[in-house]
Scaffold this motif. Structure first.
Motif, PDB file in Angstrom:
ATOM      1  N   GLU A   1       2.250   0.685   3.727  1.00 17.77           N
ATOM      2  CA  GLU A   1       2.824   1.638   4.677  1.00 17.77           C
ATOM      3  C   GLU A   1       2.276   3.046   4.490  1.00 17.77           C
ATOM      4  O   GLU A   1       2.315   3.847   5.423  1.00 17.77           O
ATOM      5  CB  GLU A   1       4.352   1.691   4.514  1.00 17.77           C
ATOM      6  CG  GLU A   1       5.062   0.386   4.813  1.00 17.77           C
ATOM      7  CD  GLU A   1       6.565   0.503   4.669  1.00 17.77           C
ATOM      8  OE1 GLU A   1       7.014   1.412   3.927  1.00 17.77           O
ATOM      9  OE2 GLU A   1       7.288  -0.282   5.289  1.00 17.77           O
ATOM     10  N   ASP A   2       1.810   3.361   3.292  1.00 17.65           N
ATOM     11  CA  ASP A   2       1.434   4.726   2.917  1.00 17.65           C
ATOM     12  C   ASP A   2      -0.088   4.851   2.845  1.00 17.65           C
ATOM     13  O   ASP A   2      -0.744   4.091   2.135  1.00 17.65           O
ATOM     14  CB  ASP A   2       2.075   5.056   1.558  1.00 17.65           C
ATOM     15  CG  ASP A   2       1.709   6.429   1.064  1.00 17.65           C
ATOM     16  OD1 ASP A   2       2.103   7.411   1.714  1.00 17.65           O
ATOM     17  OD2 ASP A   2       1.026   6.518   0.021  1.00 17.65           O
ATOM     18  N   ARG A   3      -0.676   5.805   3.570  1.00 16.90           N
ATOM     19  CA  ARG A   3      -2.140   5.941   3.607  1.00 16.90           C
ATOM     20  C   ARG A   3      -2.732   6.312   2.238  1.00 16.90           C
ATOM     21  O   ARG A   3      -3.718   5.682   1.826  1.00 16.90           O
ATOM     22  CB  ARG A   3      -2.533   6.963   4.676  1.00 16.90           C
ATOM     23  CG  ARG A   3      -4.022   7.265   4.786  1.00 16.90           C
ATOM     24  CD  ARG A   3      -4.885   6.022   5.009  1.00 16.90           C
ATOM     25  NE  ARG A   3      -4.709   5.377   6.294  1.00 16.90           N
ATOM     26  CZ  ARG A   3      -5.459   5.630   7.385  1.00 16.90           C
ATOM     27  NH1 ARG A   3      -6.441   6.514   7.331  1.00 16.90           N
ATOM     28  NH2 ARG A   3      -5.235   4.971   8.514  1.00 16.90           N
TER      29      ARG A   3
ATOM     30  N   ARG B   1       3.028   2.021   9.625  1.00 20.44           N
ATOM     31  CA  ARG B   1       3.227   3.466   9.488  1.00 20.44           C
ATOM     32  C   ARG B   1       1.885   4.175   9.290  1.00 20.44           C
ATOM     33  O   ARG B   1       0.904   3.869   9.949  1.00 20.44           O
ATOM     34  CB  ARG B   1       4.234   3.747   8.382  1.00 20.44           C
ATOM     35  CG  ARG B   1       5.614   3.125   8.660  1.00 20.44           C
ATOM     36  CD  ARG B   1       6.678   3.718   7.764  1.00 20.44           C
ATOM     37  NE  ARG B   1       7.977   3.163   8.088  1.00 20.44           N
ATOM     38  CZ  ARG B   1       9.119   3.822   7.931  1.00 20.44           C
ATOM     39  NH1 ARG B   1       9.113   5.058   7.477  1.00 20.44           N
ATOM     40  NH2 ARG B   1      10.262   3.252   8.244  1.00 20.44           N
ATOM     41  N   SER B   2       1.810   5.121   8.329  1.00 20.72           N
ATOM     42  CA  SER B   2       0.589   5.920   8.194  1.00 20.72           C
ATOM     43  C   SER B   2      -0.595   5.088   7.717  1.00 20.72           C
ATOM     44  O   SER B   2      -1.747   5.440   7.976  1.00 20.72           O
ATOM     45  CB  SER B   2       0.825   7.095   7.235  1.00 20.72           C
ATOM     46  OG  SER B   2       1.023   6.664   5.907  1.00 20.72           O
TER      47      SER B   2
ATOM     48  N   ARG C   1      -2.871   4.044  10.708  1.00 20.09           N
ATOM     49  CA  ARG C   1      -3.434   5.026  11.635  1.00 20.09           C
ATOM     50  C   ARG C   1      -4.778   4.542  12.177  1.00 20.09           C
ATOM     51  O   ARG C   1      -5.503   3.785  11.533  1.00 20.09           O
ATOM     52  CB  ARG C   1      -3.626   6.374  10.930  1.00 20.09           C
ATOM     53  CG  ARG C   1      -2.343   7.090  10.573  1.00 20.09           C
ATOM     54  CD  ARG C   1      -2.606   8.576  10.356  1.00 20.09           C
ATOM     55  NE  ARG C   1      -3.795   8.820   9.550  1.00 20.09           N
ATOM     56  CZ  ARG C   1      -3.768   9.277   8.284  1.00 20.09           C
ATOM     57  NH1 ARG C   1      -2.614   9.501   7.680  1.00 20.09           N
ATOM     58  NH2 ARG C   1      -4.881   9.494   7.631  1.00 20.09           N
TER      59      ARG C   1
ATOM     60  N   ARG D   1       8.845   5.256  15.198  1.00 18.98           N
ATOM     61  CA  ARG D   1       7.461   4.857  14.948  1.00 18.98           C
ATOM     62  C   ARG D   1       7.347   3.673  13.992  1.00 18.98           C
ATOM     63  O   ARG D   1       6.240   3.206  13.716  1.00 18.98           O
ATOM     64  CB  ARG D   1       6.684   6.047  14.384  1.00 18.98           C
ATOM     65  CG  ARG D   1       6.577   7.213  15.354  1.00 18.98           C
ATOM     66  CD  ARG D   1       5.800   8.355  14.742  1.00 18.98           C
ATOM     67  NE  ARG D   1       5.707   9.489  15.658  1.00 18.98           N
ATOM     68  CZ  ARG D   1       5.106  10.637  15.350  1.00 18.98           C
ATOM     69  NH1 ARG D   1       4.553  10.797  14.162  1.00 18.98           N
ATOM     70  NH2 ARG D   1       5.067  11.613  16.229  1.00 18.98           N
ATOM     71  N   ASP D   2       8.467   3.231  13.456  1.00 17.73           N
ATOM     72  CA  ASP D   2       8.462   2.050  12.586  1.00 17.73           C
ATOM     73  C   ASP D   2       8.354   0.825  13.478  1.00 17.73           C
ATOM     74  O   ASP D   2       9.314   0.418  14.117  1.00 17.73           O
ATOM     75  CB  ASP D   2       9.741   2.017  11.754  1.00 17.73           C
ATOM     76  CG  ASP D   2       9.769   0.848  10.781  1.00 17.73           C
ATOM     77  OD1 ASP D   2       8.888  -0.027  10.878  1.00 17.73           O
ATOM     78  OD2 ASP D   2      10.665   0.805   9.921  1.00 17.73           O
TER      79      ASP D   2
END
Length: 315
Positions: free
Chosen positions: A71-73, A102-103, A106, A287-288
């Motif tokens: 989920e985390d970039r 999530r991010s 992207r 946005r989830d």
């Protein structure tokens, strides 16, 4: 001897992660314990913890598995960098049950994405992830294995003592944005819930019990607002320690199988419900997109009466 290193975001932290990762040693045909890059001291059997930045050469890593949900970039960037170090040292690379949210999902490619071109195969968990990889122009072959963890055998250990008749399963995050979403859709939800009036409520927490991410607390808040006269079952799941100790993917599948309907924004819960033929009301949280990815990927397998409920459009 093959030495396998597993790279995951927050491995085994919540039920979804455990459901995806625990079957991997057997699926991979691992000859010994699978190494896991993690700050945790203890990990489940069949795994061995190593530091988050392990010396892949000293450990003799010959196979790297990028697995589960990212989920985390920045975390994804670090995972790709670790995979690249192992590949440069001669290890093979593949992805299993990969989900990008999530991010992490992207449209601009993450740092070090080129290492994925060298993967033997990339197994995406949903169409959204597969599309993201295409947007990033990843050249490795990929396949979509739809939410493979939904096929786990049911474990009836928690069914004893549940009342007869249909139950309403709830798994909703406790975030204020989630509450705002269902409060803005009260007429639609009330109409969907009308045939279930009086059903006992069965919390189905799949997320880690951490603040706004606690889907037990979020489910209770929903029940108190819309179903004030419905009894709450399995109150021991309110305790995070008991929840982690008692609730496995197999037990979650058995519990969902006892439900007449489920309301959730959790993909694991919706995927299992779809497999069990249980109607799902999927609540979309801003946005989830996890519930959107799940229910659109499995659209042809969801039970009749299932629907996605989006937040209201800004005026």
């Amino acid at each position: 001897m093959t030495q396998t290193l597993l790279i995951a975001e927050r491995p085994f932290r919540e039920l979804r992660s455990r459901a995806i990762l625990l079957p991997l040693p057997k699926a991979l045909g691992a000859e010994g314990p699978v190494l896991v890059a993690t700050p945790a001291v203890r990990v489940p059997p069949a795994f061995t913890p190593v530091p988050p930045k392990p010396d892949v050469v000293a450990l003799g890593v010959t196979r790297v598995i990028l697995a589960g949900v990212f989920e985390d970039r920045p975390t994804l960037n670090r995972a790709l960098a670790l995979a690249a170090r192992a590949v440069a040292a001669g290890a093979t690379l593949e992805a299993r049950g990969l989900t990008l949210e999530r991010s992490a999902a992207r449209r601009d490619p993450p740092r070090g994405v080129e290492v994925l071109d060298q993967a033997r195969v990339i197994e995406a968990r949903d169409h959204h992830t597969a599309n993201t990889l295409l947007v990033w122009r990843v050249a490795a072959p990929q396949r979509v294995n739809f939410y493979a963890e939904r096929e786990v055998p049911a474990d009836p250990a928690l069914l004893e003592g549940l009342p007869p008749g249909p139950l309403l399963g709830l798994s909703l995050l406790g975030a204020p944005e989630m509450r705002a979403t269902w409060r803005a859709r009260l007429p639609e939800l009330s109409a969907w819930l009308a045939p279930m009036k009086g059903w006992p409520v069965l919390p189905l927490p799949a997320n880690a019990a951490e603040g706004e991410g606690d889907d037990y607390a979020g489910s209770i808040a929903f029940a108190q607002a819309l179903l004030p006269n419905s009894p709450i079952l399995l109150p021991q799941l309110a305790d995070p320690v008991e929840r982690r100790r008692q609730l496995t993917a197999g037990r979650m599948r058995a519990l969902i199988g006892r439900c007449g309907a489920v309301i959730t924004n959790q993909d694991l819960v919706a995927a299992i419900a779809g497999t069990a033929g249980v109607p799902v009301a999927g609540l979309v949280l801003g946005r989830d997109r996890r519930i959107v990815a799940c229910m659109t990927t499995l659209a042809n397998q969801m039970a009749a009466g299932s629907l996605l409920i989006y937040p209201p459009h800004p005026v």
